[in-house]
Scaffold this motif. Sequence first.
Motif, PDB file in Angstrom:
ATOM      1  N   ASN A 154      -5.642  -1.497   7.660  1.00  0.00           N
ATOM      2  CA  ASN A 154      -4.830  -0.455   7.244  1.00  0.00           C
ATOM      3  C   ASN A 154      -3.725  -0.955   6.639  1.00  0.00           C
ATOM      4  O   ASN A 154      -2.575  -1.264   7.110  1.00  0.00           O
ATOM      5  CB  ASN A 154      -4.446   0.909   8.143  1.00  0.00           C
ATOM      6  CG  ASN A 154      -3.923   1.975   7.701  1.00  0.00           C
ATOM      7  OD1 ASN A 154      -2.767   1.977   7.425  1.00  0.00           O
ATOM      8  ND2 ASN A 154      -4.293   2.958   7.304  1.00  0.00           N
ATOM      9  N   LEU A 155      -3.093  -1.305   5.304  1.00  0.00           N
ATOM     10  CA  LEU A 155      -2.049  -1.614   4.686  1.00  0.00           C
ATOM     11  C   LEU A 155      -0.807  -0.892   5.202  1.00  0.00           C
ATOM     12  O   LEU A 155      -0.343  -1.788   5.560  1.00  0.00           O
ATOM     13  CB  LEU A 155      -2.600  -1.549   3.366  1.00  0.00           C
ATOM     14  CG  LEU A 155      -3.551  -1.677   2.428  1.00  0.00           C
ATOM     15  CD1 LEU A 155      -3.255  -1.774   1.056  1.00  0.00           C
ATOM     16  CD2 LEU A 155      -2.976  -4.069   3.348  1.00  0.00           C
ATOM     17  N   LYS A 156      -0.825   0.357   5.690  1.00  0.00           N
ATOM     18  CA  LYS A 156       0.003   0.664   6.003  1.00  0.00           C
ATOM     19  C   LYS A 156       0.764   0.519   7.463  1.00  0.00           C
ATOM     20  O   LYS A 156       1.845  -0.126   8.004  1.00  0.00           O
ATOM     21  CB  LYS A 156       0.091   2.583   6.046  1.00  0.00           C
ATOM     22  CG  LYS A 156       1.949   3.383   6.806  1.00  0.00           C
ATOM     23  CD  LYS A 156       1.371   4.205   6.250  1.00  0.00           C
ATOM     24  CE  LYS A 156       2.212   5.091   7.500  1.00  0.00           C
ATOM     25  NZ  LYS A 156       2.281   6.645   7.220  1.00  0.00           N
ATOM     26  N   TYR A 157      -0.568   0.386   8.445  1.00  0.00           N
ATOM     27  CA  TYR A 157       0.151  -0.166   9.980  1.00  0.00           C
ATOM     28  C   TYR A 157       0.198  -1.420   9.660  1.00  0.00           C
ATOM     29  O   TYR A 157       1.202  -2.167  10.579  1.00  0.00           O
ATOM     30  CB  TYR A 157      -1.399   0.324  10.731  1.00  0.00           C
ATOM     31  CG  TYR A 157      -1.616   1.803  10.565  1.00  0.00           C
ATOM     32  CD1 TYR A 157      -0.664   2.575  10.308  1.00  0.00           C
ATOM     33  CD2 TYR A 157      -3.339   2.306  11.033  1.00  0.00           C
ATOM     34  CE1 TYR A 157      -0.644   4.194  10.889  1.00  0.00           C
ATOM     35  CE2 TYR A 157      -3.248   4.089  10.944  1.00  0.00           C
ATOM     36  CZ  TYR A 157      -1.656   4.840  10.662  1.00  0.00           C
ATOM     37  OH  TYR A 157      -2.111   5.916  10.712  1.00  0.00           O
ATOM     38  N   PHE A 158      -0.418  -2.159   8.609  1.00  0.00           N
ATOM     39  CA  PHE A 158      -0.332  -3.855   9.143  1.00  0.00           C
ATOM     40  C   PHE A 158       1.480  -4.608   8.154  1.00  0.00           C
ATOM     41  O   PHE A 158       1.665  -5.139   9.337  1.00  0.00           O
ATOM     42  CB  PHE A 158      -1.693  -4.351   7.752  1.00  0.00           C
ATOM     43  CG  PHE A 158      -1.250  -6.191   8.587  1.00  0.00           C
ATOM     44  CD1 PHE A 158      -1.441  -6.510   9.131  1.00  0.00           C
ATOM     45  CD2 PHE A 158      -1.380  -6.423   7.139  1.00  0.00           C
ATOM     46  CE1 PHE A 158      -2.061  -7.630   9.679  1.00  0.00           C
ATOM     47  CE2 PHE A 158      -1.356  -7.737   7.013  1.00  0.00           C
ATOM     48  CZ  PHE A 158      -1.451  -8.975   7.920  1.00  0.00           C
ATOM     49  N   GLY A 159       1.997  -3.035   7.838  1.00  0.00           N
ATOM     50  CA  GLY A 159       2.907  -3.470   7.063  1.00  0.00           C
ATOM     51  C   GLY A 159       4.128  -2.926   8.556  1.00  0.00           C
ATOM     52  O   GLY A 159       4.621  -3.850   7.980  1.00  0.00           O
ATOM     53  N   MET A 172      -7.046  -8.301  -0.426  1.00  0.00           N
ATOM     54  CA  MET A 172      -8.553  -7.514  -1.310  1.00  0.00           C
ATOM     55  C   MET A 172      -8.434  -6.072  -0.562  1.00  0.00           C
ATOM     56  O   MET A 172      -8.838  -5.312  -1.984  1.00  0.00           O
ATOM     57  CB  MET A 172      -9.913  -7.958  -0.510  1.00  0.00           C
ATOM     58  CG  MET A 172     -10.635  -9.221  -0.320  1.00  0.00           C
ATOM     59  SD  MET A 172     -11.893  -9.267   1.033  1.00  0.00           S
ATOM     60  CE  MET A 172     -13.709  -8.518   0.531  1.00  0.00           C
ATOM     61  N   GLU A 173      -7.637  -5.788   0.171  1.00  0.00           N
ATOM     62  CA  GLU A 173      -7.493  -4.068  -0.054  1.00  0.00           C
ATOM     63  C   GLU A 173      -6.376  -3.873  -0.220  1.00  0.00           C
ATOM     64  O   GLU A 173      -6.187  -2.434  -1.555  1.00  0.00           O
ATOM     65  CB  GLU A 173      -7.252  -4.006   1.494  1.00  0.00           C
ATOM     66  CG  GLU A 173      -8.127  -4.160   3.072  1.00  0.00           C
ATOM     67  CD  GLU A 173      -8.915  -3.369   2.690  1.00  0.00           C
ATOM     68  OE1 GLU A 173      -9.005  -1.831   2.357  1.00  0.00           O
ATOM     69  OE2 GLU A 173      -9.634  -3.161   3.242  1.00  0.00           O
ATOM     70  N   ILE A 174      -5.356  -5.197  -1.045  1.00  0.00           N
ATOM     71  CA  ILE A 174      -4.979  -4.857  -1.791  1.00  0.00           C
ATOM     72  C   ILE A 174      -4.610  -4.167  -3.047  1.00  0.00           C
ATOM     73  O   ILE A 174      -4.512  -3.337  -3.735  1.00  0.00           O
ATOM     74  CB  ILE A 174      -3.382  -5.657  -2.188  1.00  0.00           C
ATOM     75  CG1 ILE A 174      -2.040  -5.154  -0.794  1.00  0.00           C
ATOM     76  CG2 ILE A 174      -2.659  -5.468  -3.377  1.00  0.00           C
ATOM     77  CD1 ILE A 174      -1.489  -6.926  -0.759  1.00  0.00           C
ATOM     78  N   LYS A 175      -6.022  -5.634  -3.632  1.00  0.00           N
ATOM     79  CA  LYS A 175      -6.547  -5.082  -4.833  1.00  0.00           C
ATOM     80  C   LYS A 175      -7.585  -3.691  -5.186  1.00  0.00           C
ATOM     81  O   LYS A 175      -7.108  -3.362  -6.065  1.00  0.00           O
ATOM     82  CB  LYS A 175      -7.362  -6.744  -5.385  1.00  0.00           C
ATOM     83  CG  LYS A 175      -7.808  -5.922  -7.009  1.00  0.00           C
ATOM     84  CD  LYS A 175      -8.509  -7.918  -6.473  1.00  0.00           C
ATOM     85  CE  LYS A 175      -9.269  -7.300  -7.431  1.00  0.00           C
ATOM     86  NZ  LYS A 175     -10.284  -8.994  -7.680  1.00  0.00           N
ATOM     87  N   LYS A 176      -8.235  -3.278  -4.001  1.00  0.00           N
ATOM     88  CA  LYS A 176      -8.996  -2.320  -4.306  1.00  0.00           C
ATOM     89  C   LYS A 176      -7.853  -0.912  -4.123  1.00  0.00           C
ATOM     90  O   LYS A 176      -8.212   0.131  -4.927  1.00  0.00           O
ATOM     91  CB  LYS A 176      -9.723  -2.391  -2.469  1.00  0.00           C
ATOM     92  CG  LYS A 176     -11.172  -1.008  -2.869  1.00  0.00           C
ATOM     93  CD  LYS A 176     -11.136  -0.438  -1.409  1.00  0.00           C
ATOM     94  CE  LYS A 176     -11.835  -1.960  -0.133  1.00  0.00           C
ATOM     95  NZ  LYS A 176     -12.533  -2.401   0.512  1.00  0.00           N
TER      96      LYS A 176
END
Length: 416
Positions: free
Chosen positions: A109-114, A407-411
């Motif tokens: 999860n990009l938000k939580y990882f941020g 990869m998640e950012i690209k997706k």
Amino acid sequence: MTKTFFTYRDHIYVALLLLVLMSFMVSYALNSISTVLLGVFFFIDRAKNIRAKLRVFKESRIVVFYVLFFISQCIGLIYTENIAYGIQKASLFLPLIFLPAVLLSERLNLKYFGYALEILKYWTAIVFLYLLITHLYVDERPLSNFVNHTVNARLGISQFYLVYLILVPVLYCFFQIEKSHRVIVNGFFLVLFIFFIVLMANRFSFIMLIGVLLLKGKNIMSSMSSTMWKWSFLPLFVSLAILLVVYSPGLRKKVDVFVKTTDFDIETVITKNKVTYTKNTFEHRFLINYLSLSIIKDNLLFGVGTGDYQDMLEKSYDEIHFKSGMGLKLNNHNQYLTEFLKTGILGGLCFIYLLFLLAREASLSNKYFVYFVGFFIVGSLLESYLSRQHGIVVFSFFLPLFLKFEMEIKKTTSTV
């Protein structure tokens, strides 16, 4: 209870990732436990999700070659004589079996990882400032002794591993500045982390830092609307880095030794290191590489064994009376040669191909991954990264984690 767990599963996963990152420089035990917990976490999922994740094991050549690389270490145990040392070294590679597979198959999860990266930024700054203040005012030692006394002796970690951790908040701060988010605060932390990297007094780390400043500075310049800021921001940070190096006694001393004492004739280097304990680490590497290549040439097919490579290297030190090598029991300081020395073509080519697969996924548009994989590939020419737990974590955790992040950012971008 089960429903609640799956509701917060993404939170728990990111918390475990953060635990690995935060424990990297403060606790061997906690860092090991947190990586094992990630392996356990993988199987605490719904059956259909586990099946979907297991398919990644089969379909990802990167995951497959991480496992094959571990197997090559085990094959080297078959014909090794120093079996105890071989088992010790092979066991270090155990995370290669599961960590890359977990990181590349789990949803990130990009938000939580941020949020996790924001916490890591403050954590890294606090820990380093605490260590620095303790070193200067409690232990009353000079700044030039910080690496040897506090980093190497107290933390038990070599500075070139620590730089990889500092690089995470450095890139995070650049990312935030590019988005014009809290520019002053992130600029302050960026300068602080640059100071920490220079303080490590490692020549390759400084080269790495200049590379980051040039590439990230270019990105920031292109995103700025003001012409004045465009042409002042990059020189400002490059000048800052150079200024810090000038006033970094540890790094300045190494540069002075290199400039004043380096020879490139192998016979001269052997003679110098035979008669005295020299301090020219470049010449040490030059001599070690020469000796390693001689051993590899005679054992190219299978190597000398996972447990015997260091013994063979130290034996070659004795033969030419390499004083620093014998006294410090120096390793290869080159991961490529280490793998060919241990397991010959099998391990050497497997390692090179795995790095090729990782490098192929990199792009200059990456926020993190291109820097980590690029510096690991180049750094492996200068250090035996995988001789310690921290290096294994960099290889099997940092690289797959930030590859997954890209990869998640690209997706996400492709679906917008």
